[in-house]
Design an enzyme around this catalytic site. Sequence first.
Site, short mmCIF file in Angstrom:
data_model
loop_
_atom_site.label_atom_id
_atom_site.label_comp_id
_atom_site.label_asym_id
_atom_site.label_seq_id
_atom_site.Cartn_x
_atom_site.Cartn_y
_atom_site.Cartn_z
N ARG A 1 37.30 49.54 42.16
CA ARG A 1 35.92 49.51 41.65
C ARG A 1 34.95 49.72 42.81
NH1 ARG A 1 36.23 44.46 37.25
NH2 ARG A 1 38.15 45.19 36.26
N ARG B 1 34.55 39.53 45.77
CA ARG B 1 34.11 40.80 45.17
C ARG B 1 34.55 41.93 46.09
NH1 ARG B 1 30.15 41.76 41.37
NH2 ARG B 1 29.31 39.66 41.66
N GLU C 1 33.31 33.94 37.10
CA GLU C 1 34.25 34.60 36.19
C GLU C 1 35.59 34.90 36.88
OE1 GLU C 1 34.94 38.89 34.00
OE2 GLU C 1 32.93 38.40 34.74
N SER D 1 38.45 37.52 31.33
CA SER D 1 37.65 37.79 30.13
C SER D 1 38.57 38.30 29.03
CB SER D 1 36.56 38.83 30.42
OG SER D 1 37.15 40.07 30.79
N ARG E 1 40.35 36.73 42.95
CA ARG E 1 39.49 35.66 42.47
C ARG E 1 40.29 34.40 42.15
NH1 ARG E 1 34.14 37.73 39.27
NH2 ARG E 1 33.54 39.32 40.81
#
Length: 427
Positions: free
Chosen positions: A261, A276, A348, A351, A393
């Site tokens: 990403r 991140r 987060e 999800s 994460r």
Amino acid sequence: MIDAKLLREDPDSIRAAQRRRGEPEEIVDQLISADERRRASIASFEALRGEQKNLGKLIARAQGEEKQALLARTKELAAAVKVAEAEQGEAALEFETLMKGLPNLAAPEAPVGGEDDFVVLDTVGTPRDFAAEGFEPRDHLELGQILGAFDTERGAKVSGARFYYLTGAGARLELALTQLAMAKASEWGFTPMIPPALVKPRAMEGTGFLGQAADDVYYLPKDDLYLVGTSEVPLAAYHSDEILDTASLPRSYAAFSPCFRREAGSYGKDTRGIFRVHWFDKVEMFIYTTLEDSYATHERLLAFEREWLDLLELPYRVIDVASGDLGASAIRKFDCEAWIPTQGKYREVSSASNCTQFQSRRLDIRVRTTKSDGGAGTVPAATLNGTLCAMTRTIVALLENHQQADGSVRMPAALQPLMGEVLEPIG
């Protein structure tokens, strides 16, 4: 894409969904006009083709001047058919382009608003009181250095900012998490998979990642291939252009893959450590089912994610993501957010999204219905995706929540057979 039938029969429901997302409603009127032009061009083309076929029969029976007149008309019709065919193609392309720009219809149950308008559905566990334990918690970067678990400096030297090496205990921890996640997914009925991390444009577009998320995607122009940001993409495309038997559903897959990403728009955010990053590995769950079963399946996906976080003994909360913060393909999304002690907030880590028939319409994935289903034929499948374990994460959350005063980190019971009871500081 959405069902074009809904556009004709209930355009107001689409306008309402756009309002819930905070997106412009004008696209609905544009779509209605484009659909009318498309259908009119089809009718015009078919009428001319019908006349053309009928003319062939008349010519076979005609003679003399009548035949010459009919032959002249044949030339005129051939030109008209060619023009009508081109107009039909242009109208179809305009309609398809507009349809692909329309996001899935945000569910009325989703909270209305933007990123900060989520609703907390549940909070599990109590964050540790480090002050009562007599020490100040270290952040994951400091813990990683103490444990020799990752190296961000050399990651940046070799690949640039937001890259890293997992080393020693960090590499072992990712492998342990992968093994445990795959074992749990298999126990829940998922088929383990390792999919390709490079996909053709159709796979990326079909899953909705070339719209609002296009800036976040890595593209290799020489090969016309994309690096996936999630294995949701190759898993969704796995059954593209196929018809699935209802009896074979649900089809559940759990994939381990790297994820890439750009993190566009995140300049200055979470620059410290490995929270991140531009690349991370992940175990992703993906399910094909029917539209009717997708809503209950969504709840089951969330239950799997919660069971996973319980296994890791992490304090977390579950939120119902607001409509304006949904990705283009989802009608509703639940996030699980783990407590990060040194940030003093939940972040987060997973999800779960219900994409209903949005992706399957684009990728032409259908389900064969039977008379018992209300009539033989095919309908678009429903697709759902859910994070089981985003490695970096999860490692951040594990290190910070389970740290001890001397810099060691206690492993949750589920990981102890693979990692031992404690990660000790390196000498």
